[in-house]
Design an enzyme around this catalytic site. Structure first.
Site, mmCIF file in Angstrom:
data_model
loop_
_atom_site.group_PDB
_atom_site.id
_atom_site.type_symbol
_atom_site.label_atom_id
_atom_site.label_comp_id
_atom_site.label_asym_id
_atom_site.label_seq_id
_atom_site.Cartn_x
_atom_site.Cartn_y
_atom_site.Cartn_z
ATOM 1 N N CYS A 56 -45.254 -90.671 73.621
ATOM 2 C CA CYS A 56 -44.135 -91.627 75.803
ATOM 3 C C CYS A 56 -44.362 -92.741 74.914
ATOM 4 C CB CYS A 56 -45.172 -91.212 76.110
ATOM 5 S SG CYS A 56 -47.069 -91.119 75.974
ATOM 6 N N GLU B 60 -53.404 -96.255 83.510
ATOM 7 C CA GLU B 60 -51.677 -96.543 84.535
ATOM 8 C C GLU B 60 -51.523 -96.501 85.257
ATOM 9 O OE1 GLU B 60 -50.396 -93.487 81.002
ATOM 10 O OE2 GLU B 60 -51.404 -95.044 79.299
ATOM 11 N N GLU C 187 -47.646 -95.732 86.330
ATOM 12 C CA GLU C 187 -46.158 -95.823 85.342
ATOM 13 C C GLU C 187 -45.361 -95.216 86.289
ATOM 14 O OE1 GLU C 187 -47.943 -96.124 81.271
ATOM 15 O OE2 GLU C 187 -47.483 -94.926 82.143
#
Length: 185
Positions: free
Chosen positions: A39, A99, A101
């Protein structure tokens, strides 16, 4: 997640039959946790900004598979990636970083040559559904210090096993839903 962070565009690749990686100890967020095959974020470059047919995200995935796992581009042609879905998620890492996202979930079924980059990947495993369930059990029990990335756990809990059934039947394209953004926590 830094206090003033916006969310980022992100992609996530699952290489079937499932390859999992343990992130390297040098990663800023979630070091040494087990996660999906690969990723990252598309770069601000023309080839990775193409919106049509998700080509920019697929180009970025091909680039990052080479960078993280040493998988040559010819082993993972961009036209073989299948976008299956999108998730929006947020997860803290260490109190300073984290994160937030919008992730594009890409699948590809290929035999590949792997040469992991030790700056990115500490270890890799190929697992079948039963072996993945055992990894989940160990992570839940805290055995062997095994930890999973929060985004990977969300994908496993919400999608992966259903998708895996379709992979084994050769019809995983049928479960693609790129219109919905699944908000997962």
């Amino acid at each position: 997640m830094h206090a003033r962070t916006s969310f980022f565009l992100f992609f996530l690749v699952v290489l079937i039959y499932f390859s999992s990686q343990q992130r390297s100890a040098t990663k800023v967020t979630f070091p040494l946790v087990w996660t999906n095959t690969c990723c990252s974020h598309p770069l601000y470059r023309e080839s990775e900004l193409i919106k049509e047919n998700f080509l920019g995200v697929r180009n970025a995935a091909q680039r990052k598979l080479l960078d993280e796992l040493g998988i040559p581009a010819e082993d993972v042609p961009v036209d073989q990636f299948t976008p299956l879905g999108r998730i929006l998620y947020k997860a803290p890492s260490d109190g300073k970083w984290g994160e937030h996202e919008l992730d594009y979930l890409l699948f590809i079924v290929r035999d590949v040559n792997v040469n992991p980059n030790p700056d990115e990947v500490a270890d890799i495993k190929y697992v079948n559904p039963a072996q993945l369930k055992e990894l989940l059990r160990k992570a839940d029990a805290g055995e062997d210090g095994l930890k999973l990335s929060p985004w990977f756990r969300l994908i496993v809990d919400n999608f992966l096993f259903k998708w895996w059934d379709h992979v084994e039947k050769g019809n995983y394209h049928e479960v693609a839903d790129m219109k919905t953004i699944h908000k997962l926590t």
